[in-house]
Design an enzyme around this catalytic site. Structure first.
Site, PDB file in Angstrom:
ATOM      1  N   LYS A  19     -18.300   5.999 -32.754  1.00 15.04           N
ATOM      2  CA  LYS A  19     -19.199   5.352 -33.175  1.00 15.04           C
ATOM      3  C   LYS A  19     -20.074   5.109 -31.876  1.00 15.04           C
ATOM      4  O   LYS A  19     -21.441   5.019 -32.219  1.00 15.04           O
ATOM      5  CB  LYS A  19     -18.627   3.822 -33.134  1.00 15.04           C
ATOM      6  N   ARG A  33      -6.298  11.849 -36.578  1.00 12.61           N
ATOM      7  CA  ARG A  33      -7.418  11.651 -36.668  1.00 12.61           C
ATOM      8  C   ARG A  33      -8.126  12.566 -37.715  1.00 12.61           C
ATOM      9  O   ARG A  33      -7.685  13.687 -37.833  1.00 12.61           O
ATOM     10  CB  ARG A  33      -8.411  11.536 -35.693  1.00 12.61           C
ATOM     11  N   GLU A  67     -12.803  -2.321 -34.293  1.00  8.22           N
ATOM     12  CA  GLU A  67     -13.623  -3.198 -33.110  1.00  8.22           C
ATOM     13  C   GLU A  67     -15.152  -3.177 -33.924  1.00  8.22           C
ATOM     14  O   GLU A  67     -15.669  -2.236 -34.174  1.00  8.22           O
ATOM     15  CB  GLU A  67     -13.763  -2.351 -31.788  1.00  8.22           C
TER      16      GLU A  67
HETATM   17  P1  ATP Z   1     -14.388   5.641 -32.929  1.00  9.48           P
HETATM   18  O1  ATP Z   1     -13.742   6.733 -31.679  1.00  9.48           O
HETATM   19  O2  ATP Z   1     -15.239   6.413 -33.931  1.00  9.48           O
HETATM   20  O3  ATP Z   1     -15.328   4.543 -32.009  1.00  9.48           O
HETATM   21  P2  ATP Z   1     -12.505   3.974 -32.969  1.00  9.48           P
HETATM   22  O4  ATP Z   1     -10.902   4.292 -33.021  1.00  9.48           O
HETATM   23  O5  ATP Z   1     -12.765   3.316 -31.291  1.00  9.48           O
HETATM   24  O6  ATP Z   1     -13.270   4.790 -33.482  1.00  9.48           O
HETATM   25  P3  ATP Z   1     -11.776   1.331 -34.172  1.00  9.48           P
HETATM   26  O7  ATP Z   1     -12.734   0.601 -34.598  1.00  9.48           O
HETATM   27  O8  ATP Z   1     -11.079   1.044 -33.019  1.00  9.48           O
HETATM   28  O9  ATP Z   1     -12.539   2.634 -33.869  1.00  9.48           O
HETATM   29  O10 ATP Z   1     -10.992   1.913 -35.267  1.00  9.48           O
HETATM   30  C1  ATP Z   1     -10.200   1.208 -36.100  1.00  9.48           C
HETATM   31  C2  ATP Z   1      -9.114   2.000 -36.814  1.00  9.48           C
HETATM   32  O11 ATP Z   1      -9.708   3.127 -37.397  1.00  9.48           O
HETATM   33  C3  ATP Z   1      -7.991   2.494 -35.426  1.00  9.48           C
HETATM   34  O12 ATP Z   1      -6.905   2.131 -36.032  1.00  9.48           O
HETATM   35  C4  ATP Z   1      -8.438   3.952 -35.490  1.00  9.48           C
HETATM   36  O13 ATP Z   1      -7.516   4.709 -34.972  1.00  9.48           O
HETATM   37  C5  ATP Z   1      -8.707   4.196 -36.941  1.00  9.48           C
HETATM   38  N1  ATP Z   1      -9.931   5.295 -36.678  1.00  9.48           N
HETATM   39  C6  ATP Z   1     -10.985   5.683 -36.105  1.00  9.48           C
HETATM   40  N2  ATP Z   1     -11.418   6.692 -36.064  1.00  9.48           N
HETATM   41  C7  ATP Z   1     -10.628   7.463 -37.027  1.00  9.48           C
HETATM   42  C8  ATP Z   1     -10.554   8.841 -37.778  1.00  9.48           C
HETATM   43  N3  ATP Z   1     -11.672   9.767 -37.314  1.00  9.48           N
HETATM   44  N4  ATP Z   1      -9.643   9.167 -38.210  1.00  9.48           N
HETATM   45  C9  ATP Z   1      -8.572   8.174 -38.642  1.00  9.48           C
HETATM   46  N5  ATP Z   1      -8.592   6.817 -38.229  1.00  9.48           N
HETATM   47  C10 ATP Z   1      -9.670   6.540 -37.453  1.00  9.48           C
HETATM   48 MG    MG Z   2     -13.585   2.814 -29.972  1.00  5.28          MG
END
Ligand code: ATP
Ligand code: MG
Length: 556
Positions: free
Chosen positions: A267, A257, A32
């Site tokens: 984020k 994760r 995102e």
């Molecule tokens: P955050 O919680 O940091 O905001 P998010 O999952 O909301 O992260 P996205 O932009 O939706 O962020 O993430 C894109 C991809 O990266 C998703 O498939 C998510 O599962 C993966 N991702 C995010 N954080 C991690 C992590 N710490 N380890 C592995 N994969 C991750």
């Molecule tokens: Mg998010």
């Protein structure tokens, strides 16, 4: 590029290909655009691109841009740059917002099948009606609206007739399902907001649980890899794909994760650190963002190797940050030139060295990689050493410089401290030493031994430089990454921000470094690996970021 080692996702994909369930592999990395990518995203990138690569498949970069309030073009641009920098090329660049019309049509299909309805309950009421993990939910009074009424209201939602929060579209699944995600999840909300891609065309936006499976299906994704917090959403994912009658049926597979000690990764939290000016932007070298790590001096190779080493599993674990540091040391060991830099200078005058004389000393650029050749370092009557390398009244076993003691200067001579000069406050400002011309490095001198070897730079020719020294930004080792946890605790992660995470000192470097360029990396003898900062360095003065110190207690 590094091969993905065997893991459970690889096994699933292999089986799917062998059994003919799939005839190709298509994955996607779906960020995102609401912030910069961090090291956790690197894990997702390496897994998605790496696995597809291993099976000659494809990987799309897809922006999951369904929430205009939080998204921005700046983030889109940074994410593209970071994925490329990590070393990956996407097959297609896609935006969820490109599919808004199709998603809308699929929602209409659900309404026509009696599988979705417009609800007038407020967000609070919807929460109350949802029930809990132990109690079933109850039906909304609007649940049984006619198909015609739902079609009309949904169209009017689209046309902007309703304010934010006044109406939502919900999937009609099961209010008593043991899985809360299936209790008539909201699939569209009204949000009068300008979207970075579609502008003001839309004022209703699909929710993640509805949008994501459709995006995957539209793109022909075969294996939709995500993190374990989405495991409970998998039944909804499959419901959406099936009920929306999508031709391609992707399979969602979850993995654990990446979490790192002394690091926050969401984020939302990283944004807070930026906005509340705990750091100097998303690319501050203390940030776990890819742009921060890049500026700090991490290489894509080191990050990829690190991610590979953390493996792929379902489990929740916290990886020691020292492991990340291990991989950058490994990567730079043979690549980075060795050099000497003085971070906190103390002047030394070598009283028996001829005034005005300068000699050039030969030194290997990298003793572990002789192919890198030699450099020359000037030596004369005045040099700088580290303030730390002198003590007037040393404890036992102090082998550096103190009155009457002799040490070796790396690549040069033995010197002996004869006199200590102080200012009016009693601070040591200069040492008077003598040198022994017999002890020149490289001449095979064996007359006597000394225990300390110090680094130094020639005071008349050394170049001023700034050094930025870092400590972890977050002091709590196992800062819980679970989004909900800190709201329940009294302390927030901001209480654990380290006030001493950045220290700036002004020192000197060898004159042969006058032409360093942004991102040049060096190993400063006895200090660690440093990177030339691309933003703060100027023509006249390089700024060096400490990437990592030399010592490590970490064992793989
Ligand atoms: P955050 O919680 O940091 O905001 P998010 O999952 O909301 O992260 P996205 O932009 O939706 O962020 O993430 C894109 C991809 O990266 C998703 O498939 C998510 O599962 C993966 N991702 C995010 N954080 C991690 C992590 N710490 N380890 C592995 N994969 C991750
Ligand atoms: Mg998010």
């Amino acid at each position: 590029m590094e091969q993905n080692s065997s893991n459970f996702i690889r096994t699933i994909i292999q089986e799917d290909l062998e059994t003919g369930k799939r005839d190709k592999v298509v994955t996607r990395f779906p960020p995102e655009p609401n912030g910069y990518l961090h090291i956790g995203h690197a894990k997702s990138i390496v897994i998605n691109f790496g696995l597809a690569d291993d099976f000659n498949g494809k990987t799309n970069l897809r922006f999951d841009d369904t929430n205009p309030l939080k998204e921005d073009q700046e983030y889109v641009d940074s994410i593209k740059e970071d994925v490329k920098w990590l070393g990956y090329e996407w097959d297609e660049l896609r935006f969820a917002s490109d599919y808004f019309e199709e998603m809308y049509n699929r929602a209409v299909l659900l309404i026509n099948k009696g599988k979705a309805y417009v609800d007038d309950l407020t967000p609070d009421e919807i929460r109350q009606y949802r029930g809990t993990l132990t109690e079933p939910g109850k039906d909304s009074p609007y649940r049984n609206r006619s198909i015609e009424e739902n079609l009309d209201l949904f169209e009017r939602m689209r046309n902007g007739e309703f304010e934010n929060g006044k109406k939502v579209l919900r999937a009609k699944i099961d209010m008593s399902s043991p899985n809360v995600n299936l209790r008539d999840p909201v699939i569209y909300r009204v949000s009068h907001a300008t979207h970075h891609n579609t502008g003001d065309k839309w004022c209703i936006y699909p929710m993640y649980g509805f949008a994501h499976p459709l995006e995957d299906a539209i793109e022909g994704v075969t294996h939709s890899l995500c993190t374990t917090e989405f495991e409970d959403q998998r039944p909804l994912y499959n419901w959406v794909v099936a009920e929306c009658e999508m031709e391609n049926k992707p399979q969602q597979i979850e993995f654990g994760r990446l979490n790192l000690t002394n690091t926050v990764m969401s984020k939302r939290k990283l944004k807070q650190l930026v906005e509340e000016e705990f750091v100097d932007g998303w690319d501050d070298p203390r940030m776990p963002t890819l742009s921060g790590l890049r500026r700090r001096g991490y290489t894509p190779e080191a990050i990829r190797e690190f991610i590979q080493a953390t493996g792929v599993s379902k489990g929740f674990g916290i990886v020691d940050s020292a492991m990340l540091e291990h991989f950058i040391r490994e990567d730079l060991k043979l690549k980075a030139p060795r050099t000497m830099g003085i971070l906190r200078p103390l002047k030394v005058v070598i009283t028996n060295y001829p005034e005005g004389q300068v000699e050039m000393l030969d030194a290997e650029i990298n003793p572990e990689n002789p192919d890198m050749g030699m450099r020359q370092i000037p030596f004369s009557r005045e040099i700088y050493i580290e303030q730390d390398d002198f003590m007037e009244n040393p404890p036992k076993k102090y082998f550096r410089l103190f009155p009457g003691n002799e040490v070796r200067l790396k690549h040069a001579y033995f010197i002996k401290c004869e006199e200590v000069i102080k200012d009016e406050n009693g601070e040591v400002i200069e040492l008077r030493c003598t040198y022994d011309p017999e002890t020149k490095s490289g001449t095979g001198f064996t007359g006597r031994k000394v225990k300390g070897t110090l680094h130094w730079v020639d005071a008349t020719q050394a170049i001023p430089a700034e050094f930025r020294l870092y400590e972890p930004l977050i002091l709590d080792a196992d800062t819980n990454e679970n989004e909900d946890v800190d709201s329940m605790e009294e302390k927030t992660f901001l209480d654990y921000v380290n006030d001493n995470s950045l220290q700036i000192v002004q020192g000197f470097i060898e004159p042969n470094m006058k032409d360093v360029k942004p991102h040049d990396k060096f190993q400063f003898f006895r200090h660690g690996y440093f990177n030339v900062d691309p933003k703060l360095s100027t023509e006249g003065k390089a700024v060096f970021n400490l990437i990592v110190s030399l010592k490590s207690s970490f064992k793989l």
